[in-house]
Design a protein around this motif. Sequence first.
Motif, PDB file in Angstrom:
ATOM      1  N   MET A  35       0.823  -1.182   0.000  1.00 56.51           N
ATOM      2  CA  MET A  35       0.000   0.000   0.000  1.00 56.51           C
ATOM      3  C   MET A  35       0.870   1.249   0.000  1.00 56.51           C
ATOM      4  O   MET A  35       0.604   2.194  -0.728  1.00 56.51           O
ATOM      5  CB  MET A  35      -0.855  -0.063   1.264  1.00 56.51           C
ATOM      6  N   GLY A  36       1.896   1.244   0.851  1.00 58.68           N
ATOM      7  CA  GLY A  36       2.777   2.403   0.940  1.00 58.68           C
ATOM      8  C   GLY A  36       3.477   2.693  -0.366  1.00 58.68           C
ATOM      9  O   GLY A  36       3.633   3.852  -0.761  1.00 58.68           O
ATOM     10  N   TYR A  37       3.904   1.638  -1.058  1.00 58.81           N
ATOM     11  CA  TYR A  37       4.590   1.818  -2.336  1.00 58.81           C
ATOM     12  C   TYR A  37       3.651   2.448  -3.364  1.00 58.81           C
ATOM     13  O   TYR A  37       4.023   3.390  -4.061  1.00 58.81           O
ATOM     14  CB  TYR A  37       5.110   0.471  -2.836  1.00 58.81           C
ATOM     15  N   LYS A  38       2.435   1.945  -3.448  1.00 54.03           N
ATOM     16  CA  LYS A  38       1.464   2.514  -4.393  1.00 54.03           C
ATOM     17  C   LYS A  38       1.145   3.961  -4.039  1.00 54.03           C
ATOM     18  O   LYS A  38       0.985   4.802  -4.913  1.00 54.03           O
ATOM     19  CB  LYS A  38       0.192   1.674  -4.434  1.00 54.03           C
TER      20      LYS A  38
ATOM     21  N   LEU B  11       3.953   6.183  -5.285  1.00 51.04           N
ATOM     22  CA  LEU B  11       3.914   6.389  -6.739  1.00 51.04           C
ATOM     23  C   LEU B  11       2.982   7.547  -7.087  1.00 51.04           C
ATOM     24  O   LEU B  11       3.330   8.424  -7.875  1.00 51.04           O
ATOM     25  CB  LEU B  11       3.476   5.113  -7.464  1.00 51.04           C
ATOM     26  N   GLY B  12       1.787   7.550  -6.502  1.00 59.28           N
ATOM     27  CA  GLY B  12       0.841   8.633  -6.755  1.00 59.28           C
ATOM     28  C   GLY B  12       1.283   9.945  -6.147  1.00 59.28           C
ATOM     29  O   GLY B  12       1.152  11.008  -6.761  1.00 59.28           O
TER      30      GLY B  12
ATOM     31  N   SER C  42       2.271  17.876  -7.451  1.00 53.88           N
ATOM     32  CA  SER C  42       3.137  19.046  -7.320  1.00 53.88           C
ATOM     33  C   SER C  42       3.554  19.178  -5.851  1.00 53.88           C
ATOM     34  O   SER C  42       2.939  18.586  -4.966  1.00 53.88           O
ATOM     35  CB  SER C  42       2.397  20.309  -7.770  1.00 53.88           C
ATOM     36  N   LYS C  43       4.578  19.967  -5.589  1.00 55.90           N
ATOM     37  CA  LYS C  43       5.034  20.176  -4.202  1.00 55.90           C
ATOM     38  C   LYS C  43       3.906  20.739  -3.333  1.00 55.90           C
ATOM     39  O   LYS C  43       3.734  20.332  -2.194  1.00 55.90           O
ATOM     40  CB  LYS C  43       6.246  21.112  -4.155  1.00 55.90           C
ATOM     41  N   ASN C  44       3.124  21.658  -3.881  1.00 54.96           N
ATOM     42  CA  ASN C  44       2.009  22.243  -3.138  1.00 54.96           C
ATOM     43  C   ASN C  44       0.951  21.182  -2.824  1.00 54.96           C
ATOM     44  O   ASN C  44       0.440  21.104  -1.705  1.00 54.96           O
ATOM     45  CB  ASN C  44       1.393  23.408  -3.928  1.00 54.96           C
ATOM     46  N   GLU C  45       0.621  20.345  -3.814  1.00 52.55           N
ATOM     47  CA  GLU C  45      -0.359  19.272  -3.594  1.00 52.55           C
ATOM     48  C   GLU C  45       0.167  18.248  -2.584  1.00 52.55           C
ATOM     49  O   GLU C  45      -0.595  17.726  -1.760  1.00 52.55           O
ATOM     50  CB  GLU C  45      -0.685  18.574  -4.916  1.00 52.55           C
ATOM     51  N   GLN C  46       1.471  17.974  -2.630  1.00 53.40           N
ATOM     52  CA  GLN C  46       2.068  17.051  -1.672  1.00 53.40           C
ATOM     53  C   GLN C  46       1.925  17.586  -0.245  1.00 53.40           C
ATOM     54  O   GLN C  46       1.571  16.844   0.670  1.00 53.40           O
ATOM     55  CB  GLN C  46       3.545  16.807  -1.989  1.00 53.40           C
TER      56      GLN C  46
ATOM     57  N   ASN D 130       4.763   3.876   6.789  1.00 51.94           N
ATOM     58  CA  ASN D 130       4.383   3.099   5.611  1.00 51.94           C
ATOM     59  C   ASN D 130       4.141   4.013   4.411  1.00 51.94           C
ATOM     60  O   ASN D 130       4.383   3.638   3.264  1.00 51.94           O
ATOM     61  CB  ASN D 130       3.141   2.260   5.907  1.00 51.94           C
ATOM     62  N   LEU D 131       3.664   5.220   4.694  1.00 55.46           N
ATOM     63  CA  LEU D 131       3.465   6.215   3.634  1.00 55.46           C
ATOM     64  C   LEU D 131       4.742   7.018   3.367  1.00 55.46           C
ATOM     65  O   LEU D 131       4.750   7.915   2.545  1.00 55.46           O
ATOM     66  CB  LEU D 131       2.336   7.176   4.030  1.00 55.46           C
TER      67      LEU D 131
END
Length: 120
Positions: free
Chosen positions: A1-4, A7-8, A13-17, A66-67
């Motif tokens: 789950m963490g890997y997926k 990926l997303g 973008s940095k702001n969205e992150q 995990n994330l």
Amino acid sequence: MGYKFQLGYNELSKNEQEELKSWVYQLLYELYNNEVKYTEYLYDEIGWTEDVKVFLRYNANKALMNLRFPPLFPDQVEDVNPIVLNGLSTGTSNHDFFSSTGNGYLLTPAEEMKDEDYDY
């Protein structure tokens, strides 16, 4: 789950992150507070509340890691009551009437059904 998730997350973008990361921490803290209230309700009378809260914080940190996010709480695995960790360990196995943990599985013993089983 963490890997997926990563990926997303890496496609944002940095702001969205930063927005998503903030949302994750806010949600986790709300869930933690809810669990604390429930833990107090369940365990205050028997004196296990603080041990369970340590595990809640440790488990929340594991979810964040995990994330690939930094942990929120200072609690480490060494802080968790060893009895709690043993109950979660898949390196040991415990198969009894009340619970089942382990890294394998057991087939439940069964007997063939007969027509007489339905005679009341």
